[in-house]
Motif scaffolding. Sequence first.
Motif, PDB file in Angstrom:
ATOM      1  N   GLY A 292      34.277  43.795  42.159  1.00  0.00           N
ATOM      2  CA  GLY A 292      34.595  44.340  43.478  1.00  0.00           C
ATOM      3  C   GLY A 292      34.673  43.227  44.519  1.00  0.00           C
ATOM      4  O   GLY A 292      34.296  42.078  44.240  1.00  0.00           O
ATOM      5  N   ILE A 293      35.139  43.608  45.724  1.00  0.00           N
ATOM      6  CA  ILE A 293      35.331  42.613  46.787  1.00  0.00           C
ATOM      7  C   ILE A 293      34.004  41.931  47.183  1.00  0.00           C
ATOM      8  O   ILE A 293      33.939  40.740  47.447  1.00  0.00           O
ATOM      9  N   TRP A 294      32.898  42.772  47.153  1.00  0.00           N
ATOM     10  CA  TRP A 294      31.598  42.207  47.566  1.00  0.00           C
ATOM     11  C   TRP A 294      31.070  41.215  46.536  1.00  0.00           C
ATOM     12  O   TRP A 294      30.524  40.174  46.869  1.00  0.00           O
ATOM     13  N   GLU A 295      31.268  41.596  45.260  1.00  0.00           N
ATOM     14  CA  GLU A 295      30.809  40.672  44.203  1.00  0.00           C
ATOM     15  C   GLU A 295      31.580  39.351  44.305  1.00  0.00           C
ATOM     16  O   GLU A 295      31.008  38.271  44.203  1.00  0.00           O
TER      17      GLU A 295
ATOM     18  N   ALA B 214      33.019  38.083  46.951  1.00  0.00           N
ATOM     19  CA  ALA B 214      32.584  37.342  48.149  1.00  0.00           C
ATOM     20  C   ALA B 214      31.249  36.658  47.874  1.00  0.00           C
ATOM     21  O   ALA B 214      31.043  35.487  48.241  1.00  0.00           O
ATOM     22  N   SER B 215      30.309  37.398  47.196  1.00  0.00           N
ATOM     23  CA  SER B 215      28.990  36.796  46.909  1.00  0.00           C
ATOM     24  C   SER B 215      29.159  35.590  45.992  1.00  0.00           C
ATOM     25  O   SER B 215      28.508  34.560  46.172  1.00  0.00           O
TER      26      SER B 215
END
Length: 489
Positions: A3-6, A8-9
């Motif tokens: 996902g986008i958050w993963e 980004a992290s």
Amino acid sequence: MMGIWELASLLLGLLALQYLKQLWSSRNYPPGPFQLPLVGGVWWVRKKFSQDIFIKLAKQYGNIFTIWLGSYPIVILSGYQAVKEGLIVRSEDFAARPVTPTLKALFKKRGIITSNGHIWKQQRRFGQVTLGKLGVGKKCTEHIVEEAAHQLVEIFTLAKGHPIDPILPISTKIFKVVCAVVFGHQSYFQEEEIEKILEESETGIKFAGTISHILYELFPRLMDRLPTPFRKMRAMVDKRILHLREEIARHKEYQMQNEPQDFTDFYLLQMEKSKNDPDSTYNEDNLVQCILDFLVAGTETSSTTLQWALLLMGVHPEIQDKVYKEMENVLGTSQSICYQDRKKMPYTNAVIHEIMRLKYVFPIGVARRSVKDVTMHGYTIPKGTFVVPDLTSVLLDPKQWETPRDFNPQHFLDKDGQFVAREEFLAFGAGPRVCLGEQLARMEIFLFFTHLLRSFRFYFPEGTDQINQDPLVGFLLHPEAYKICAVPR
Ligand code: HEM
């Protein structure tokens, strides 16, 4: 799927890791401004950039400090003692030049200024010997320089005392001198063409230190794909190279029937002589780059020095008159001035050196690279590090000069008024990479300056409020555009 958050992290984690690596690798280097992730300490330098920035940083961090360009360390040597240690005492340790992505893309590690190793040794040696054969620093070149100085005097005469911007006339005449050395005849470039070349070279000079330049140094592959100012510059350099190749082709035809007359002739002869030598680096690519090196290194430097010279003479009319008086006493009724005359004119010679010291044209110096691990002042500078000897800090070093920030020709005179050559005067660098055109530059500056000052009294047009003596900071330190009146003596 991520996902986008993963994602980004993950990117943040990688960035943090890279930053920690950057901080860890900086621990053995000399100290310097705080580093940010990716860009290092260069943000600070850009934000506060001024002529004095490296001198100020030396006050804070010492005479040897580091600025990080992303993850690349740039070690700066500041003040006479540190620069002398780097360029003279350890002359072989820092004898290489760095090849940054920009320099590599534009100059391809050829010629003299940006080459290294065997290519540099062979090209530099040949350049030195050939400039000697062509009489650079001797009578033969003196005639070329004298002729150009006379033409400059004519241009000022035509202005009939009206205000004139001296930049273009001076740059054009200096450019023609370098052309005469490399191509042997001054008429190859027409005035319009020269003006275009000078404009282009200004674009190049202005490009140095811009965001676009820094981004290219940090991310060359990415920037190569984007329509950036760098692309425009590369196209400009490639076009010039094409023109130089055309001139070389003309030389080849002409050379069949004549003795070598200029740098290009001698080089072509050398290519022929060494065509069966497997160690030879004499080829057309290196010839083109040597010519480009002479034109680039030899035009803006001398011409900017002369622009400062006229500006300072306008600001200091009493010094201008003293120079004129010395010339009159020494030369009497003789109309000609030759380079040898400087020995009889200690005051004039001191004034010229003082102009070059106070208004030095390079904001820092010309970068070097360490050829092995070097320990200096308790720090380790690993092999391959980018090292900048800050020559401005030497020429303004308060430990060496009585009044470093003032225009004071006494810096180069003894108590009897005789000229003193100062070893702290490192305007042309030092060691194996010392300026190859020093003799030519000294001759040009002396002859142009004396011809102009003997013919005219320079002053600023009426109504000129204040002359800005602060330089415009770029790859070179130019004076702000100004106009000056030249009234016949
Ligand atoms: C006021 C005029 C000039 C100044 C202040 C100047 C200054 C310098 C400096 C500081 C360097 C670097 C030296 C080092 O790394 O230690 C240099 C290199 C060089 N200069 Fe000049 N220069 C001037 C004029 C010229 C002229 C007229 C030419 C030739 C036509 C020239 C050709 C070169 C070349 C080829 C190099 C590279 C040397 C190498 O890497 O081996 N310069 N110059």
